[in-house]
Design a protein around this motif. Structure first.
Motif, short mmCIF file in Angstrom:
data_model
loop_
_atom_site.label_atom_id
_atom_site.label_comp_id
_atom_site.label_asym_id
_atom_site.label_seq_id
_atom_site.Cartn_x
_atom_site.Cartn_y
_atom_site.Cartn_z
N ASN A 1 25.02 0.43 29.90
CA ASN A 1 25.68 1.44 29.07
C ASN A 1 24.70 2.53 28.62
OD1 ASN A 1 28.22 0.27 29.24
ND2 ASN A 1 27.92 -0.99 27.42
N ARG B 1 33.18 6.44 24.27
CA ARG B 1 32.51 5.17 23.96
C ARG B 1 33.26 4.00 24.60
NH1 ARG B 1 33.05 1.33 20.06
NH2 ARG B 1 34.74 2.50 19.09
N SER C 1 33.56 -1.10 28.99
CA SER C 1 32.35 -0.82 28.21
C SER C 1 31.93 -2.06 27.41
CB SER C 1 32.58 0.38 27.30
OG SER C 1 33.81 0.28 26.62
#
Length: 118
Positions: free
Chosen positions: A73, A30, A53
């Protein structure tokens, strides 16, 4: 493992534009950093731009104001919009993904050639 597939390279005249894309798949954390690096003939690989991210970006001084890095993303894809290209931008451009954390690893794409003619 992570697989990275770059696309969008090619031949362009000085002053022109190109857009590179890199799609990542596999074990993507993540929290990660995706980026573009390049290697010109006879030179070491160098950083072009990175994006976390969370959307934080970093650029090499040589491309600031001309190149823009972005990412989607939801598709694990990073883009590099290259404008006002110069012959010295000629290089193989590599995509990199760095999974962030104690078990993170770096992964590289195979590269895409960008040639800028004068």
């Amino acid at each position: 493992q992570v697989q990275l597939v770059e696309s969008g390279g090619g031949l362009v005249q000085a002053g022109g534009s190109l857009r590179l894309s890199c799609a990542a798949s596999g074990s993507i954390f993540r929290l990660n950093v995706m980026g573009w690096y390049r290697q010109a003939p006879g030179k070491q690989r160098e950083l072009v731009a990175t994006i976390t991210s969370g959307g934080n970006t970093n650029y090499a001084d040589s491309v600031k104001g001309r190149f823009t890095i972005s990412r989607l993303n939801a598709k694990n894809t990073v883009y590099l919009q290259m404008d006002s290209l110069k012959p010295e931008d000629t290089a193989v451009y590599y995509c990199k993904l760095q999974n962030t954390g104690p078990y993170g690893m770096d992964y590289w794409g195979k590269g895409t050639l960008v040639t800028v003619s004068s």
